[in-house]
Design a protein around this motif. Sequence first.
Motif, PDB file in Angstrom:
ATOM      1  N   ASP A   4       0.695  -1.099  -0.076  1.00  0.00           N
ATOM      2  CA  ASP A   4      -0.113  -0.098   0.113  1.00  0.00           C
ATOM      3  C   ASP A   4       0.824   1.331  -0.129  1.00  0.00           C
ATOM      4  N   TYR A   5       0.907   1.954  -1.098  1.00  0.00           N
ATOM      5  CA  TYR A   5       1.579   3.270  -1.156  1.00  0.00           C
ATOM      6  C   TYR A   5       0.691   4.467  -1.032  1.00  0.00           C
ATOM      7  N   SER A   6      -0.604   4.172  -0.585  1.00  0.00           N
ATOM      8  CA  SER A   6      -1.433   5.529  -0.200  1.00  0.00           C
ATOM      9  C   SER A   6      -1.010   6.554   0.730  1.00  0.00           C
ATOM     10  N   ASN A   7      -0.184   6.172   1.451  1.00  0.00           N
ATOM     11  CA  ASN A   7       0.056   7.402   2.469  1.00  0.00           C
ATOM     12  C   ASN A   7       1.547   7.952   2.123  1.00  0.00           C
ATOM     13  N   ILE A   8       2.152   7.706   1.056  1.00  0.00           N
ATOM     14  CA  ILE A   8       3.355   8.227   0.289  1.00  0.00           C
ATOM     15  C   ILE A   8       3.040   9.796   0.089  1.00  0.00           C
ATOM     16  N   LYS A   9       3.984  10.359   0.692  1.00  0.00           N
ATOM     17  CA  LYS A   9       3.868  11.796   0.095  1.00  0.00           C
ATOM     18  C   LYS A   9       5.471  12.183  -0.293  1.00  0.00           C
ATOM     19  N   VAL A  10       6.277  11.493  -0.172  1.00  0.00           N
ATOM     20  CA  VAL A  10       7.626  11.860  -0.570  1.00  0.00           C
ATOM     21  C   VAL A  10       8.501  10.680  -1.138  1.00  0.00           C
ATOM     22  N   ILE A  11       9.000  10.879  -2.376  1.00  0.00           N
ATOM     23  CA  ILE A  11       9.553   9.773  -3.108  1.00  0.00           C
ATOM     24  C   ILE A  11      11.171  10.001  -3.334  1.00  0.00           C
ATOM     25  N   GLY A  12      11.931   9.102  -2.998  1.00  0.00           N
ATOM     26  CA  GLY A  12      13.572   9.440  -3.060  1.00  0.00           C
ATOM     27  C   GLY A  12      13.847   8.578  -4.301  1.00  0.00           C
ATOM     28  N   PHE A  13      14.861   8.955  -5.147  1.00  0.00           N
ATOM     29  CA  PHE A  13      15.276   8.406  -6.225  1.00  0.00           C
ATOM     30  C   PHE A  13      16.906   8.359  -5.827  1.00  0.00           C
ATOM     31  N   ASP A  14      17.478   6.967  -6.324  1.00  0.00           N
ATOM     32  CA  ASP A  14      18.739   6.872  -6.288  1.00  0.00           C
ATOM     33  C   ASP A  14      19.057   7.449  -7.758  1.00  0.00           C
ATOM     34  N   ALA A  15      20.561   7.739  -7.887  1.00  0.00           N
ATOM     35  CA  ALA A  15      21.055   8.231  -9.302  1.00  0.00           C
ATOM     36  C   ALA A  15      21.669   7.329 -10.044  1.00  0.00           C
ATOM     37  N   ASP A  16      22.807   6.897  -9.782  1.00  0.00           N
ATOM     38  CA  ASP A  16      23.620   5.959 -10.442  1.00  0.00           C
ATOM     39  C   ASP A  16      22.760   4.718 -10.834  1.00  0.00           C
ATOM     40  N   ASP A  17      22.569   4.481 -12.158  1.00  0.00           N
ATOM     41  CA  ASP A  17      21.981   3.128 -12.678  1.00  0.00           C
ATOM     42  C   ASP A  17      20.317   3.102 -12.162  1.00  0.00           C
ATOM     43  N   THR A  18      19.872   4.263 -11.713  1.00  0.00           N
ATOM     44  CA  THR A  18      18.564   4.095 -11.670  1.00  0.00           C
ATOM     45  C   THR A  18      18.077   5.434 -12.726  1.00  0.00           C
ATOM     46  N   LEU A  19      18.614   6.511 -12.490  1.00  0.00           N
ATOM     47  CA  LEU A  19      18.382   7.694 -13.507  1.00  0.00           C
ATOM     48  C   LEU A  19      19.247   7.705 -14.809  1.00  0.00           C
ATOM     49  N   TRP A  20      20.437   7.405 -14.437  1.00  0.00           N
ATOM     50  CA  TRP A  20      21.384   7.179 -15.644  1.00  0.00           C
ATOM     51  C   TRP A  20      22.465   6.179 -15.456  1.00  0.00           C
ATOM     52  N   VAL A  21      23.115   5.873 -16.422  1.00  0.00           N
ATOM     53  CA  VAL A  21      23.848   4.670 -16.527  1.00  0.00           C
ATOM     54  C   VAL A  21      25.292   5.221 -16.130  1.00  0.00           C
ATOM     55  N   ASN A  22      25.599   4.105 -15.102  1.00  0.00           N
ATOM     56  CA  ASN A  22      27.041   4.425 -14.275  1.00  0.00           C
ATOM     57  C   ASN A  22      27.975   3.245 -14.284  1.00  0.00           C
ATOM     58  N   GLU A  23      27.263   2.016 -13.852  1.00  0.00           N
ATOM     59  CA  GLU A  23      28.337   0.838 -13.369  1.00  0.00           C
ATOM     60  C   GLU A  23      28.696   0.587 -14.833  1.00  0.00           C
ATOM     61  N   THR A  24      28.219   0.470 -15.857  1.00  0.00           N
ATOM     62  CA  THR A  24      28.815   0.073 -17.209  1.00  0.00           C
ATOM     63  C   THR A  24      30.109   0.729 -17.350  1.00  0.00           C
ATOM     64  N   TYR A  25      30.129   1.926 -17.042  1.00  0.00           N
ATOM     65  CA  TYR A  25      31.758   2.454 -17.398  1.00  0.00           C
ATOM     66  C   TYR A  25      32.700   2.215 -16.361  1.00  0.00           C
ATOM     67  N   PHE A  26      32.213   1.582 -15.216  1.00  0.00           N
ATOM     68  CA  PHE A  26      33.276   1.121 -14.167  1.00  0.00           C
ATOM     69  C   PHE A  26      33.705  -0.435 -14.846  1.00  0.00           C
ATOM     70  N   ARG A  27      32.852  -1.092 -15.376  1.00  0.00           N
ATOM     71  CA  ARG A  27      32.869  -2.579 -15.902  1.00  0.00           C
ATOM     72  C   ARG A  27      33.983  -2.133 -17.176  1.00  0.00           C
ATOM     73  N   GLU A  28      33.670  -1.177 -17.899  1.00  0.00           N
ATOM     74  CA  GLU A  28      34.731  -1.155 -19.200  1.00  0.00           C
ATOM     75  C   GLU A  28      36.086  -0.575 -18.756  1.00  0.00           C
ATOM     76  N   ALA A  29      36.172   0.300 -17.811  1.00  0.00           N
ATOM     77  CA  ALA A  29      37.654   0.755 -17.135  1.00  0.00           C
ATOM     78  C   ALA A  29      38.077  -0.610 -16.633  1.00  0.00           C
ATOM     79  N   GLU A  30      37.413  -1.244 -15.714  1.00  0.00           N
ATOM     80  CA  GLU A  30      38.138  -2.548 -15.414  1.00  0.00           C
ATOM     81  C   GLU A  30      38.730  -3.563 -16.402  1.00  0.00           C
ATOM     82  N   GLU A  31      38.085  -3.759 -17.437  1.00  0.00           N
ATOM     83  CA  GLU A  31      38.590  -4.580 -18.446  1.00  0.00           C
ATOM     84  C   GLU A  31      39.755  -3.808 -19.140  1.00  0.00           C
ATOM     85  N   LYS A  32      39.759  -2.521 -19.405  1.00  0.00           N
ATOM     86  CA  LYS A  32      41.057  -1.700 -19.747  1.00  0.00           C
ATOM     87  C   LYS A  32      41.951  -1.940 -18.859  1.00  0.00           C
TER      88      LYS A  32
END
Length: 235
Positions: A4-32
């Motif tokens: 039940d989300y009927s009482n929700i008034k505030v919503i928090g969002f993570d940023a990396d890999d929720t709003l924009w790409v991030n972890e993919t770049y770490f994997r690429e750097a690790e390979e290099k």
Amino acid sequence: MEVDYSNIKVIGFDADDTLWVNETYFREAEEKFAKLLSSYETENKIDQELFKMEINNLDIYGYGVKGFMLSMVESAIDLSNGQVDNATISNILNLGKEMLLKPVEVLEGVEEVLSNLVDNYRLILLTKGDLLDQERKLEKSGLSKYFHHIEVLSDKKDENYKNLLEHLEISVKEFLMVGNSLKSDVLPLINIGAQAIHIPFHTTWAHEMVTNVEKNGTYKTVKNIKDILPLVHQN
């Protein structure tokens, strides 16, 4: 599972890999990085040692690209028994700089969701990592206009969330967190009595993995950020 989300008034969002790409770049750097050091060890061993170094350094450097760069340099010195040359160190530093200069790739559906929610909920951005880098990504993303508050945390544990919600005078019963990491974005919120929705990303840092036992809890998992819209009750 009904939540039940009927009482929700505030919503928090993570940023990396929720709003924009991030972890993919770490994997690429690790390979290099592994290829740069391949004359000293196998790529699998290099990956393992770099991960150990990152974890050992978390309390010192924190999360983010800059700490990752320093861990790569330290790993290179250790793996080569101090023989790594200046050119390789320079290449490692350039790997980090390339990551910091990456364009921000906003994930599909993100802006549509934020624009749908902003008039009905107080939206806050809760991320961790390097402050300067996160501010840069937020600015380049064009998403800052949707958030009432932005917070870059040193970590995302139960106490971090609890203290922040108290500081912002947000009731845990009225708070919903949305993110890709069960360890950082979901389970801590469930532990303190708030709500959370999990949106898995296609790749996850090993440090963010949780066991099947830890996964237990009352939360929703959706495939795409747009799937949260039918779940929340518009006020």
